[in-house]
Design a protein around this motif. Sequence first.
Motif, PDB file in Angstrom:
ATOM      1  N   SER A  33       0.833  -1.208   0.000  1.00 61.26           N
ATOM      2  CA  SER A  33       0.000   0.000   0.000  1.00 61.26           C
ATOM      3  C   SER A  33       0.862   1.250   0.000  1.00 61.26           C
ATOM      4  O   SER A  33       0.572   2.220  -0.702  1.00 61.26           O
ATOM      5  N   ILE A  34       1.959   1.213   0.782  1.00 60.04           N
ATOM      6  CA  ILE A  34       2.897   2.340   0.786  1.00 60.04           C
ATOM      7  C   ILE A  34       3.470   2.528  -0.612  1.00 60.04           C
ATOM      8  O   ILE A  34       3.561   3.648  -1.130  1.00 60.04           O
ATOM      9  N   LEU A  35       3.853   1.411  -1.263  1.00 59.44           N
ATOM     10  CA  LEU A  35       4.392   1.481  -2.613  1.00 59.44           C
ATOM     11  C   LEU A  35       3.379   2.090  -3.577  1.00 59.44           C
ATOM     12  O   LEU A  35       3.726   2.897  -4.444  1.00 59.44           O
ATOM     13  N   GLY A  36       2.113   1.712  -3.400  1.00 64.90           N
ATOM     14  CA  GLY A  36       1.068   2.234  -4.275  1.00 64.90           C
ATOM     15  C   GLY A  36       0.819   3.716  -4.108  1.00 64.90           C
ATOM     16  O   GLY A  36       0.240   4.354  -4.992  1.00 64.90           O
ATOM     17  N   LEU A  37       1.270   4.281  -2.984  1.00 64.71           N
ATOM     18  CA  LEU A  37       1.053   5.702  -2.724  1.00 64.71           C
ATOM     19  C   LEU A  37       2.202   6.577  -3.237  1.00 64.71           C
ATOM     20  O   LEU A  37       2.161   7.796  -3.099  1.00 64.71           O
ATOM     21  N   TYR A 138      -7.351   3.149   2.018  1.00 66.92           N
ATOM     22  CA  TYR A 138      -8.294   3.655   1.020  1.00 66.92           C
ATOM     23  C   TYR A 138      -9.214   4.701   1.644  1.00 66.92           C
ATOM     24  O   TYR A 138      -9.462   5.761   1.070  1.00 66.92           O
ATOM     25  N   MET A 139      -9.724   4.414   2.842  1.00 68.63           N
ATOM     26  CA  MET A 139     -10.597   5.361   3.528  1.00 68.63           C
ATOM     27  C   MET A 139      -9.825   6.623   3.943  1.00 68.63           C
ATOM     28  O   MET A 139     -10.381   7.719   3.956  1.00 68.63           O
ATOM     29  N   PHE A 140      -8.562   6.446   4.263  1.00 71.04           N
ATOM     30  CA  PHE A 140      -7.700   7.593   4.571  1.00 71.04           C
ATOM     31  C   PHE A 140      -7.653   8.555   3.384  1.00 71.04           C
ATOM     32  O   PHE A 140      -7.755   9.780   3.537  1.00 71.04           O
ATOM     33  N   LEU A 141      -7.529   8.003   2.198  1.00 64.24           N
ATOM     34  CA  LEU A 141      -7.531   8.836   0.998  1.00 64.24           C
ATOM     35  C   LEU A 141      -8.905   9.436   0.749  1.00 64.24           C
ATOM     36  O   LEU A 141      -9.033  10.582   0.322  1.00 64.24           O
ATOM     37  N   THR A 350     -14.379   9.451  -8.936  1.00 62.54           N
ATOM     38  CA  THR A 350     -13.680   9.175 -10.187  1.00 62.54           C
ATOM     39  C   THR A 350     -13.889   7.708 -10.539  1.00 62.54           C
ATOM     40  O   THR A 350     -14.030   6.863  -9.670  1.00 62.54           O
ATOM     41  N   ALA A 351     -13.874   7.420 -11.823  1.00 61.89           N
ATOM     42  CA  ALA A 351     -14.120   6.042 -12.265  1.00 61.89           C
ATOM     43  C   ALA A 351     -13.080   5.080 -11.720  1.00 61.89           C
ATOM     44  O   ALA A 351     -13.353   3.898 -11.517  1.00 61.89           O
ATOM     45  N   SER A 352     -11.867   5.557 -11.476  1.00 57.01           N
ATOM     46  CA  SER A 352     -10.794   4.674 -11.037  1.00 57.01           C
ATOM     47  C   SER A 352     -11.091   4.026  -9.696  1.00 57.01           C
ATOM     48  O   SER A 352     -10.597   2.938  -9.410  1.00 57.01           O
ATOM     49  N   SER A 353     -11.874   4.688  -8.844  1.00 54.31           N
ATOM     50  CA  SER A 353     -12.145   4.113  -7.526  1.00 54.31           C
ATOM     51  C   SER A 353     -12.976   2.845  -7.634  1.00 54.31           C
ATOM     52  O   SER A 353     -13.006   2.030  -6.712  1.00 54.31           O
TER      53      SER A 353
END
Length: 360
Positions: A33-37, A138-141, A350-353
Amino acid sequence: MIYNLYGKSAVKVVGEKFNESSTGNKISMYACSILGLVPFVIISGSRTIFTGRDTEFYLNTANYARYLPYEYIVSRFPTIAINGHYQKVETGYILYNKIIVEIFKNPQMVFYISSMIIIVGFCKFIYDNCDNVFLGIYMFLCEGIFLNSLNTMRQAIAMAIVVNAFTALKKGKYLKAIIIILLASQFHQSAVIFFMVMFLYLIIKNIDQKYIFLIYIVPIIIPELLQLTLVLFPRYASYLVTSDLYTVKIGRILILWLMIIIMYIYNFKRISKDRDVVVYGAFFLVYVVLQLMSLKITGMQRISFYFEPFNVILICKLFAIKSKNNVDAVILCMFRVIIFCLVFMLYLNTASSLEFVNWR
C-alpha cells in the motif's frame, strides 16, 4: 488526476500482489500500500511556486531556513518570524527545512520528504489500529487528509506524527505518547490538542461499563475542554474566536455522517464491550461537532482534523462486524454498500475508484 493515479497504481499493485498469493499478510499489505502511494509523493513533490500561496510560503520558508545558522534557530525557540507570513513558524519546522536543504541543495525536496512522512505516519497509524490495512488506507484517501496536506503541510506533518501517540497510549506507554505529542508540536503547535485526545481516551477507557452511555455527552463539553487546552497552550487560541480564516461549507457529507451514526447505533450492543470502538465512536462525534461549529468559527475545522483519522478506524471496525443471522447479514451489507457509495460520491468521484470494488 491524483485519484486516477492512485486507482491505477495502488489498487493495481496491491490487488495483483494478493491475487498472486493467498498467503499475503498484514505487513506485506502495508508495504504494498505504501508502494502504491508513491504517485502521491511524486505529484505533491512536483509542485511549483506558481501552484498557490501555500506552496509559495513553503518554498520561501525552505529558502529562508537555508541561510539561518543553527545557533540562531535554536536560540529563537519555540518560534521564528518568517518574512511574508502572518504568523511565526515553529523552530522545529525551520530546523527540519534547513537540514533537508543542506543535504539535498534543493528546497523542492521539502515537498517530497514531507509527503512521504505524512503517508508513512498515517499508514503506520492505520497498520497499528486496523485489521484491514488496505481498506483503512483507502478510507484515509477518501477522507481527503492527504489532499488537504497540500495546503496544510505543516499541520499534516504534525498530525502524521501525533496520531501515533494514540498507539503508544493504548499500550500504556504514556511517556512515549507525551514525547510524540511534543515532537509533533515542533512542526505545528496545534498538535498539543492531542493532549485533549489523551485525556478523553483515558476517561472513556476507564469508565465503568454501566456508565458507558455518559461518554456521549463528551461532544457537548468540547468547547470547555478546548478552552482549557488552549489556555495552557495559547498560541492557537484564535481558533476559538476567528470566523473568517476561510470558507467552510457542509453539505451532502451530513448524509454520510448520519449513516455512520445509524450503523453505530444499530451495532451498539455488539461493540459496546470493545472499549476501543467506543472511543472511536466518541471521537467521531467530537469530529462532527467541531465540523458543525466551524460553520460559525472556522478555526474549529483545523482542530477537528486531529479527530478525523479516527473516522477511518471506526469505519473499518464497523465494516468488520460479523452478522448474527441472515437478516442481520443483509442489513449490515446494506450499511456497508451505502456508506461505501457515499464515500465514493462525496470524496473520490472518479471512475478509477471502482477498481477497488472490482479487486475486492
